[in-house]
Design a protein around this motif. Structure first.
Motif, PDB file in Angstrom:
ATOM      1  N   THR A  42       7.607  20.877   5.527  1.00 21.49           N
ATOM      2  CA  THR A  42       7.107  20.431   6.832  1.00 21.49           C
ATOM      3  C   THR A  42       6.136  19.265   6.680  1.00 21.49           C
ATOM      4  O   THR A  42       6.195  18.299   7.471  1.00 21.49           O
ATOM      5  N   ALA A  43       5.270  19.306   5.674  1.00 19.38           N
ATOM      6  CA  ALA A  43       4.324  18.192   5.485  1.00 19.38           C
ATOM      7  C   ALA A  43       5.068  16.867   5.238  1.00 19.38           C
ATOM      8  O   ALA A  43       4.721  15.851   5.867  1.00 19.38           O
ATOM      9  N   PRO A  44       6.093  16.819   4.367  1.00 15.97           N
ATOM     10  CA  PRO A  44       6.844  15.564   4.236  1.00 15.97           C
ATOM     11  C   PRO A  44       7.464  15.089   5.550  1.00 15.97           C
ATOM     12  O   PRO A  44       7.503  13.882   5.831  1.00 15.97           O
ATOM     13  N   MET A  45       7.941  16.027   6.374  1.00 17.60           N
ATOM     14  CA  MET A  45       8.522  15.651   7.670  1.00 17.60           C
ATOM     15  C   MET A  45       7.457  15.061   8.589  1.00 17.60           C
ATOM     16  O   MET A  45       7.649  14.014   9.221  1.00 17.60           O
ATOM     17  N   ILE A  46       6.305  15.745   8.666  1.00 19.54           N
ATOM     18  CA  ILE A  46       5.215  15.239   9.532  1.00 19.54           C
ATOM     19  C   ILE A  46       4.781  13.852   9.062  1.00 19.54           C
ATOM     20  O   ILE A  46       4.573  12.935   9.866  1.00 19.54           O
ATOM     21  N   LEU A  47       4.666  13.683   7.754  1.00 20.32           N
ATOM     22  CA  LEU A  47       4.217  12.391   7.216  1.00 20.32           C
ATOM     23  C   LEU A  47       5.238  11.291   7.498  1.00 20.32           C
ATOM     24  O   LEU A  47       4.871  10.156   7.825  1.00 20.32           O
ATOM     25  N   ALA A  48       6.517  11.618   7.351  1.00 19.04           N
ATOM     26  CA  ALA A  48       7.548  10.607   7.638  1.00 19.04           C
ATOM     27  C   ALA A  48       7.485  10.196   9.107  1.00 19.04           C
ATOM     28  O   ALA A  48       7.564   9.001   9.451  1.00 19.04           O
ATOM     29  N   HIS A  49       7.316  11.184   9.976  1.00 18.38           N
ATOM     30  CA  HIS A  49       7.239  10.894  11.418  1.00 18.38           C
ATOM     31  C   HIS A  49       6.022  10.027  11.729  1.00 18.38           C
ATOM     32  O   HIS A  49       6.121   9.005  12.427  1.00 18.38           O
ATOM     33  N   ALA A  50       4.876  10.421  11.177  1.00 17.00           N
ATOM     34  CA  ALA A  50       3.632   9.701  11.493  1.00 17.00           C
ATOM     35  C   ALA A  50       3.570   8.324  10.831  1.00 17.00           C
ATOM     36  O   ALA A  50       2.787   7.474  11.239  1.00 17.00           O
ATOM     37  N   SER A  51       4.374   8.123   9.784  1.00 21.27           N
ATOM     38  CA  SER A  51       4.375   6.829   9.067  1.00 21.27           C
ATOM     39  C   SER A  51       5.459   5.889   9.565  1.00 21.27           C
ATOM     40  O   SER A  51       5.487   4.713   9.150  1.00 21.27           O
ATOM     41  N   THR A  73       0.847  -1.198   0.000  1.00 21.56           N
ATOM     42  CA  THR A  73       0.000   0.000   0.000  1.00 21.56           C
ATOM     43  C   THR A  73       0.877   1.241   0.000  1.00 21.56           C
ATOM     44  O   THR A  73       1.814   1.340   0.793  1.00 21.56           O
ATOM     45  N   ALA A  74       0.549   2.174  -0.893  1.00 17.26           N
ATOM     46  CA  ALA A  74       1.295   3.434  -0.990  1.00 17.26           C
ATOM     47  C   ALA A  74       0.380   4.614  -0.678  1.00 17.26           C
ATOM     48  O   ALA A  74      -0.768   4.657  -1.142  1.00 17.26           O
ATOM     49  N   LEU A  75       0.906   5.552   0.093  1.00 22.66           N
ATOM     50  CA  LEU A  75       0.255   6.856   0.278  1.00 22.66           C
ATOM     51  C   LEU A  75       0.990   7.857  -0.605  1.00 22.66           C
ATOM     52  O   LEU A  75       2.210   8.028  -0.471  1.00 22.66           O
ATOM     53  N   ILE A  76       0.252   8.491  -1.522  1.00 23.88           N
ATOM     54  CA  ILE A  76       0.849   9.443  -2.470  1.00 23.88           C
ATOM     55  C   ILE A  76       0.172  10.794  -2.256  1.00 23.88           C
ATOM     56  O   ILE A  76      -1.056  10.905  -2.390  1.00 23.88           O
ATOM     57  N   THR A  77       0.964  11.816  -1.937  1.00 26.38           N
ATOM     58  CA  THR A  77       0.350  13.135  -1.737  1.00 26.38           C
ATOM     59  C   THR A  77       0.208  13.853  -3.084  1.00 26.38           C
ATOM     60  O   THR A  77       0.991  13.644  -4.011  1.00 26.38           O
ATOM     61  N   ASN A 114       6.034  11.602  -1.108  1.00 24.82           N
ATOM     62  CA  ASN A 114       5.773  13.030  -0.892  1.00 24.82           C
ATOM     63  C   ASN A 114       5.910  13.745  -2.225  1.00 24.82           C
ATOM     64  O   ASN A 114       6.992  14.169  -2.614  1.00 24.82           O
ATOM     65  N   ASN A 115       4.765  13.852  -2.918  1.00 17.10           N
ATOM     66  CA  ASN A 115       4.745  14.431  -4.263  1.00 17.10           C
ATOM     67  C   ASN A 115       4.180  15.853  -4.270  1.00 17.10           C
ATOM     68  O   ASN A 115       4.634  16.692  -5.049  1.00 17.10           O
ATOM     69  N   ALA A 116       3.199  16.138  -3.428  1.00 15.95           N
ATOM     70  CA  ALA A 116       2.518  17.442  -3.491  1.00 15.95           C
ATOM     71  C   ALA A 116       3.496  18.575  -3.235  1.00 15.95           C
ATOM     72  O   ALA A 116       4.450  18.429  -2.460  1.00 15.95           O
ATOM     73  N   ALA A 117       3.261  19.680  -3.901  1.00 17.68           N
ATOM     74  CA  ALA A 117       4.103  20.860  -3.677  1.00 17.68           C
ATOM     75  C   ALA A 117       3.360  22.088  -4.142  1.00 17.68           C
ATOM     76  O   ALA A 117       2.423  22.003  -4.945  1.00 17.68           O
ATOM     77  N   THR A 118       3.797  23.220  -3.644  1.00 17.92           N
ATOM     78  CA  THR A 118       3.327  24.492  -4.167  1.00 17.92           C
ATOM     79  C   THR A 118       4.493  25.157  -4.877  1.00 17.92           C
ATOM     80  O   THR A 118       5.618  25.147  -4.377  1.00 17.92           O
ATOM     81  N   PHE A 119       4.225  25.671  -6.092  1.00 20.31           N
ATOM     82  CA  PHE A 119       5.269  26.235  -6.958  1.00 20.31           C
ATOM     83  C   PHE A 119       4.825  27.624  -7.368  1.00 20.31           C
ATOM     84  O   PHE A 119       4.054  27.784  -8.313  1.00 20.31           O
ATOM     85  N   GLU A 120       5.262  28.612  -6.601  1.00 21.29           N
ATOM     86  CA  GLU A 120       4.826  29.983  -6.888  1.00 21.29           C
ATOM     87  C   GLU A 120       6.021  30.912  -6.804  1.00 21.29           C
ATOM     88  O   GLU A 120       6.905  30.716  -5.976  1.00 21.29           O
ATOM     89  N   PRO A 121       6.043  31.931  -7.687  1.00 22.94           N
ATOM     90  CA  PRO A 121       7.175  32.853  -7.663  1.00 22.94           C
ATOM     91  C   PRO A 121       7.251  33.656  -6.374  1.00 22.94           C
ATOM     92  O   PRO A 121       6.229  33.966  -5.772  1.00 22.94           O
ATOM     93  N   MET A 122       8.473  33.914  -5.939  1.00 25.33           N
ATOM     94  CA  MET A 122       8.695  34.878  -4.847  1.00 25.33           C
ATOM     95  C   MET A 122      10.067  35.510  -5.079  1.00 25.33           C
ATOM     96  O   MET A 122      11.095  34.830  -4.967  1.00 25.33           O
ATOM     97  N   SER A 123      10.063  36.788  -5.450  1.00 29.19           N
ATOM     98  CA  SER A 123      11.328  37.515  -5.574  1.00 29.19           C
ATOM     99  C   SER A 123      11.675  38.108  -4.212  1.00 29.19           C
ATOM    100  O   SER A 123      10.865  38.077  -3.286  1.00 29.19           O
ATOM    101  N   ASN A 142      10.785  11.174  -1.925  1.00 28.71           N
ATOM    102  CA  ASN A 142      10.484  12.609  -1.884  1.00 28.71           C
ATOM    103  C   ASN A 142      10.703  13.216  -3.263  1.00 28.71           C
ATOM    104  O   ASN A 142      11.778  13.052  -3.848  1.00 28.71           O
ATOM    105  N   LEU A 143       9.686  13.927  -3.775  1.00 27.13           N
ATOM    106  CA  LEU A 143       9.831  14.610  -5.054  1.00 27.13           C
ATOM    107  C   LEU A 143      10.563  15.919  -4.817  1.00 27.13           C
ATOM    108  O   LEU A 143      10.022  16.851  -4.207  1.00 27.13           O
ATOM    109  N   CYS A 144      11.817  15.951  -5.262  1.00 30.28           N
ATOM    110  CA  CYS A 144      12.664  17.132  -5.099  1.00 30.28           C
ATOM    111  C   CYS A 144      12.622  17.933  -6.397  1.00 30.28           C
ATOM    112  O   CYS A 144      11.614  17.903  -7.090  1.00 30.28           O
ATOM    113  N   ASP A 145      13.676  18.642  -6.736  1.00 31.28           N
ATOM    114  CA  ASP A 145      13.697  19.437  -7.972  1.00 31.28           C
ATOM    115  C   ASP A 145      15.143  19.718  -8.322  1.00 31.28           C
ATOM    116  O   ASP A 145      15.928  20.123  -7.448  1.00 31.28           O
TER     117      ASP A 145
END
Ligand SMILES: NC(=O)c1ccc[n+]([C@@H]2O[C@H](COP(=O)([O-])OP(=O)(O)OC[C@H]3O[C@@H](n4cnc5c(N)ncnc54)[C@H](OP(=O)(O)O)[C@@H]3O)[C@@H](O)[C@H]2O)c1
Length: 243
Positions: free
Chosen positions: A116-125, A7-11, A89-98, A138-141
């Motif tokens: 923080t969400a990936p950290m919380i999920l790793a801890h709780a899992s 079983t996989a949990l995919i965000t 941990n796939n979910a992410a927000t991708f928004e510009p910030m100068s 973890n989906l990085c970039d």
């Protein structure tokens, strides 16, 4: 590891790369818990597409800005499926910030979702993953190393997620392997103008963007065959890091 029956949990699984990962794992016989921000028509379409492959698939709604809701997700998966083998941990927000755009509130929100969400999920899992001999992906970039101008919070969050990947690999060893997968361009953000696309493509030695399936295939390989790979960040970027 044996994917069939796991079983996989995919965000962030409703669409785009998350959906490609979910469908690839379902093809391999893995049951999927599909986290989504809202259980909308995209989430239901992904669930139905996975279930049509003969596995069990459920949607789990949660805002990744709500730490309690995030922490509850692994328990909901175990309650539903009796086990949790894989956290993606796939979910992410991708928004510009100068620098000029900086606001503490936006900064904290972007880091909450991407780090923080990936950290919380790793801890709780952790307990479930340990007893399953499981995996965290973890989906990085690729932009963590060569940041996009004007994406301060996003690039910082992804660089920190790389570091978290290595720390979790140590913390969860020897039972659990933890790997980062770092796309370059796998799917264009929507919207993006053609001049920007051309500029980005000109920096990719392979001369083209990737596909969500490139990411999903690597993750499938890592889960099924990567028993001796942990703490690594694997780039899927057409060679962009070389230029
Ligand atoms: N696309 C690329 O070429 C590329 C390149 C490099 C790295 N990556 C990384 O690969 C992963 C997948 O990329 P993508 O382009 O498919 O991602 P995406 O579409 O930008 O986002 C994935 C999901 O994250 C969810 N999400 C965002 N904020 C959330 C929140 N506060 N609460 C709950 N869910 C939230 C979104 O849910 P909603 O649908 O409800 O908004 C979305 O479905 C990301 O980690 C991304 O950083 C992608």
């Amino acid at each position: 590891m044996q994917l069939r029956g796991s079983t996989a949990l995919i965000t962030g699984a409703s669409r785009r790369i998350g959906r490609a990962i979910a469908e690839r794992l379902a093809d391999a016989g893995c049951n999927v818990a599909l986290h989504c921000r809202h259980a909308d028509e995209h989430a239901h379409a992904c669930r139905d597409a996975c279930a049509a492959r003969g596995v069990r698939a459920v949607t789990l709604e949660a805002s990744l800005l709500d730490p309690d809701a995030v922490a509850a997700l692994p328990g909901l998966v175990v309650a539903e499926f009796g086990r949790l083998d894989i956290l993606i941990n796939n979910a992410a927000t991708f928004e510009p910030m100068s620098l000029a755009d900086f606001s503490l509130d936006r900064w904290q929100r972007d880091l909450a979702v991407n780090l923080t969400a990936p950290m919380i999920l790793a801890h709780a899992s952790a307990a479930a993953l340990r007893s399953a001999g499981g995996r965290v992906i973890n989906l990085c970039d690729a932009a963590a190393e060569r940041p996009f101008p004007g994406y301060l919070s996003y690039c910082t969050s992804k660089a920190a997620l790389e570091s978290l990947t290595r720390s979790l690999a140590l913390a969860l060893a020897p039972e659990v392997c933890v790997v980062g997968v770092a796309p370059g361009v796998a799917l264009w953000p929507d919207p993006m103008d053609s001049a920007t696309k051309e500029r980005l493509l000109s920096r990719i030695p392979l001369g083209r963007s990737g596909e969500p399936s490139d990411i999903a295939e690597l993750i499938h390989f890592l889960l099924e065959r990567g028993d001796y790979i942990t703490g690594q960040i694997l780039r899927v970027d057409g060679g962009r890091a070389l230029r």
